[in-house]
Design a protein around this motif. Structure first.
Motif, PDB file in Angstrom:
ATOM      1  N   THR A 143       0.763  -1.215  -0.004  1.00 31.80           N
ATOM      2  CA  THR A 143       0.097  -0.085   0.005  1.00 31.80           C
ATOM      3  C   THR A 143       0.859   1.450  -0.203  1.00 31.80           C
ATOM      4  O   THR A 143       1.189   1.669  -1.051  1.00 31.80           O
TER       5      THR A 143
ATOM      6  N   LEU B 254      -4.047  -5.121  -3.731  1.00 29.04           N
ATOM      7  CA  LEU B 254      -4.035  -3.922  -3.212  1.00 29.04           C
ATOM      8  C   LEU B 254      -5.252  -3.080  -2.987  1.00 29.04           C
ATOM      9  O   LEU B 254      -5.517  -2.424  -1.888  1.00 29.04           O
TER      10      LEU B 254
ATOM     11  N   LEU C 210      -7.037  -4.582  -0.075  1.00 28.95           N
ATOM     12  CA  LEU C 210      -6.431  -3.977   0.946  1.00 28.95           C
ATOM     13  C   LEU C 210      -7.091  -2.521   1.547  1.00 28.95           C
ATOM     14  O   LEU C 210      -7.776  -2.259   2.706  1.00 28.95           O
ATOM     15  N   PHE C 211      -7.414  -1.800   0.515  1.00 29.26           N
ATOM     16  CA  PHE C 211      -7.702  -0.420   0.674  1.00 29.26           C
ATOM     17  C   PHE C 211      -9.376  -0.586   0.895  1.00 29.26           C
ATOM     18  O   PHE C 211     -10.003   0.175   1.630  1.00 29.26           O
TER      19      PHE C 211
ATOM     20  N   HIS D 181      -5.638  -1.719   5.337  1.00 32.42           N
ATOM     21  CA  HIS D 181      -4.489  -0.905   5.533  1.00 32.42           C
ATOM     22  C   HIS D 181      -4.230  -0.051   6.909  1.00 32.42           C
ATOM     23  O   HIS D 181      -3.514   0.136   7.232  1.00 32.42           O
TER      24      HIS D 181
ATOM     25  N   LEU E 177      -2.527  -2.475   8.927  1.00 28.52           N
ATOM     26  CA  LEU E 177      -1.034  -2.521   8.722  1.00 28.52           C
ATOM     27  C   LEU E 177      -0.499  -1.380   9.832  1.00 28.52           C
ATOM     28  O   LEU E 177       0.664  -1.522  10.326  1.00 28.52           O
TER      29      LEU E 177
END
Length: 256
Positions: free
Chosen positions: A31, A135, A138-139, A144, A147
């Motif tokens: 990310t 990716l 993840l968003f 994120h 993370l």
């Protein structure tokens, strides 16, 4: 005046240690640490997060060292922890590249290459598509945030100024490499089975009719079948990967 200087010096020391871990982790993990994010954006984001969490983590920080050498030792230790945290997330992203490479080999798309954001290098077409989707997921799922919180929660596991468990870190990295490869193989298992059956059928057909160039004639059929299966299984593969990404990261970084 001396009290003010001491206060500012202590504050800068805490912020510097926090920035060493946070900035290094954000430069490696997916990310924010991917190649399409500019260095300036990455730096400003790391500075902002460090400034926000430094007052909260002040009680966990060791005392200010008396010489430059000890300060450098503390900085190197924090940077090593940050690299380790970013590598953990990056290795979990590697499962997408493994699955994409196997799918490309089984569908006849291995010769086509394009940029893969998950690995920040050239890769196969299925691997690049799965990297971009990883990716994006993840968003979309707000992982994120996980993370970012994992980096802050890591201060409960890795105390600043304490001994760095290098052996444990090496074992974790080795286990994650193995798990990442296993996840990639599990995700691409339907393509492995279909590819072997297709190759077996072509081999038998070649034995029955050796005058026909079966491998040349049926290459387009192999690509068509592979793309059809890829369209059918893509959503299930990505959800399977996302579930394991979240569970592995949460279990690994759960404060004790």
């Amino acid at each position: 005046m001396s009290l003010l200087q001491q206060f500012l010096g202590a504050q800068l020391f805490v912020w510097l240690l926090v920035f060493a871990r946070v900035g290094t982790a954000f430069s490696v993990m997916p990310t924010i640490g991917d190649a399409f994010v500019s260095t300036r954006t990455r730096l400003l984001f790391s500075l902002a997060v460090s400034a926000l969490v430094a007052p909260v983590l002040r009680d966990r920080m060791p005392g200010m060292p008396g010489d430059v050498f000890r300060l450098l030792v503390l900085m190197v230790g924090e940077m090593a922890v940050g690299i380790f945290l970013g590598t953990v997330a990056r290795l979990l992203m590697g499962a997408l590249e493994v699955a994409g490479t196997i799918i490309a080999l089984q569908t006849g798309l291995s010769n086509a290459q394009m940029f893969n954001p998950a690995m920040a290098t050239q890769g196969s077409l299925p691997g690049a598509l799965m990297g971009w989707l990883g990716l994006l997921l993840l968003f979309i799922t707000d992982l994120h945030h996980l993370l970012i919180m994992a980096v802050v929660d890591s201060y409960a596991t890795f105390q600043p100024g304490g001994a760095i468990p290098i052996d444990d870190m090496a074992n974790v990295v080795g286990q994650l490499v193995s798990k990442s490869f296993l996840l990639g193989v599990q995700m691409s298992a339907p393509f492995l089975i279909t590819g072997m059956l297709f190759a077996l059928a072509l081999g038998l057909l070649n034995k029955l009719a050796p005058q026909i160039q079966v491998f040349f004639l049926f290459t387009s059929v192999q690509v068509a079948i592979g793309l059809f299966m890829f369209a059918l299984t893509l959503a299930a593969m990505m959800m399977f990967w996302l579930t394991h990404f979240e569970s592995t990261f949460v279990d690994f970084l759960r404060p004790t």
